[in-house]
Design a protein around this motif. Structure first.
Motif, PDB file in Angstrom:
ATOM      1  N   ASN A   1       0.816  -1.209   0.000  1.00 34.63           N
ATOM      2  CA  ASN A   1       0.000   0.000   0.000  1.00 34.63           C
ATOM      3  C   ASN A   1       0.855   1.267   0.000  1.00 34.63           C
ATOM      4  O   ASN A   1       0.526   2.238  -0.683  1.00 34.63           O
ATOM      5  N   VAL A   2       1.955   1.257   0.729  1.00 34.15           N
ATOM      6  CA  VAL A   2       2.863   2.416   0.730  1.00 34.15           C
ATOM      7  C   VAL A   2       3.502   2.583  -0.646  1.00 34.15           C
ATOM      8  O   VAL A   2       3.588   3.702  -1.171  1.00 34.15           O
ATOM      9  N   LEU A   3       3.940   1.484  -1.247  1.00 39.47           N
ATOM     10  CA  LEU A   3       4.555   1.568  -2.576  1.00 39.47           C
ATOM     11  C   LEU A   3       3.551   2.059  -3.618  1.00 39.47           C
ATOM     12  O   LEU A   3       3.926   2.806  -4.530  1.00 39.47           O
ATOM     13  N   THR A   4       2.302   1.651  -3.480  1.00 37.25           N
ATOM     14  CA  THR A   4       1.268   2.104  -4.408  1.00 37.25           C
ATOM     15  C   THR A   4       1.082   3.612  -4.308  1.00 37.25           C
ATOM     16  O   THR A   4       0.924   4.287  -5.320  1.00 37.25           O
ATOM     17  N   GLN A   5       1.121   4.134  -3.080  1.00 34.23           N
ATOM     18  CA  GLN A   5       0.987   5.583  -2.886  1.00 34.23           C
ATOM     19  C   GLN A   5       2.202   6.318  -3.432  1.00 34.23           C
ATOM     20  O   GLN A   5       2.078   7.427  -3.947  1.00 34.23           O
ATOM     21  N   GLY A   6       3.372   5.726  -3.283  1.00 31.65           N
ATOM     22  CA  GLY A   6       4.602   6.319  -3.794  1.00 31.65           C
ATOM     23  C   GLY A   6       5.124   7.483  -2.981  1.00 31.65           C
ATOM     24  O   GLY A   6       6.081   8.134  -3.360  1.00 31.65           O
ATOM     25  N   VAL A   7       4.490   7.758  -1.842  1.00 38.04           N
ATOM     26  CA  VAL A   7       4.874   8.895  -1.007  1.00 38.04           C
ATOM     27  C   VAL A   7       5.065   8.401   0.422  1.00 38.04           C
ATOM     28  O   VAL A   7       4.325   7.547   0.897  1.00 38.04           O
ATOM     29  N   ILE A   8       6.067   8.962   1.090  1.00 33.21           N
ATOM     30  CA  ILE A   8       6.275   8.629   2.496  1.00 33.21           C
ATOM     31  C   ILE A   8       6.636   9.900   3.248  1.00 33.21           C
ATOM     32  O   ILE A   8       7.433  10.704   2.770  1.00 33.21           O
ATOM     33  N   THR A   9       6.007  10.075   4.387  1.00 32.14           N
ATOM     34  CA  THR A   9       6.309  11.209   5.258  1.00 32.14           C
ATOM     35  C   THR A   9       6.810  10.621   6.564  1.00 32.14           C
ATOM     36  O   THR A   9       6.018  10.186   7.398  1.00 32.14           O
ATOM     37  N   TYR A  10       8.116  10.598   6.708  1.00 31.42           N
ATOM     38  CA  TYR A  10       8.721   9.943   7.864  1.00 31.42           C
ATOM     39  C   TYR A  10       9.674  10.906   8.546  1.00 31.42           C
ATOM     40  O   TYR A  10      10.554  11.486   7.914  1.00 31.42           O
ATOM     41  N   ASN A  11       9.497  11.067   9.835  1.00 29.83           N
ATOM     42  CA  ASN A  11      10.359  11.934  10.624  1.00 29.83           C
ATOM     43  C   ASN A  11      11.425  11.067  11.291  1.00 29.83           C
ATOM     44  O   ASN A  11      11.123  10.275  12.188  1.00 29.83           O
ATOM     45  N   LYS A  12      12.653  11.224  10.871  1.00 32.92           N
ATOM     46  CA  LYS A  12      13.752  10.398  11.393  1.00 32.92           C
ATOM     47  C   LYS A  12      13.985  10.627  12.884  1.00 32.92           C
ATOM     48  O   LYS A  12      14.540   9.778  13.567  1.00 32.92           O
TER      49      LYS A  12
END
Length: 123
Positions: A53-64
């Motif tokens: 599902n994440v790959l399908t969206q192609g976007v990630i918002t991740y705070n390291k």
């Protein structure tokens, strides 16, 4: 998985799956174990669903900065093609694979997961 060969069932390993070891938050793993029991699935099937599902969206918002401090080593098998895509996705977004795995947990579609008997399917 099982294959029907000349009228006989023969157990074989699924060659589309590979072993992979990473570090994942212990609390996330505990939550996944609970979900897997509740929905008659396995933890790696849940993770794979979220990753797809994440790959399908192609976007990630991740705070390291918010990386969990309770990571433990986790070994399991994944679909080979999916894991390669996750590696590429993580590299493109300057993240580690375990960051993407932990992030993907929130995108698990519980209506569309493999059940625990999937690995014993007949092909």
């Amino acid at each position: 998985m099982w294959k029907l060969i000349n009228g006989s069932l023969v157990q074989t390993s699924d060659e589309s799956r590979i072993k992979f070891r990473t570090n994942i938050s212990k609390s996330i793993l505990e939550d996944l174990h609970t979900l897997a029991l509740e929905f008659d699935s396995h933890v790696n099937y849940l993770i794979e669903n979220g990753l797809k599902n994440v790959l399908t969206q192609g976007v990630i918002t991740y705070n390291k900065e918010t990386r969990p401090k309770d990571r433990v080593q986790y070994k399991t098998t994944y679909d080979k093609e999916l894991l390669e895509n996750v590696k590429k996705f993580a590299k493109e977004h300057h993240l580690y694979i375990n960051d993407v795995i932990e992030y993907s947990v929130q995108f698990i579609d519980l209506n569309n997961i493999k059940n625990s008997g999937y690995r014993n399917r007949i092909e």
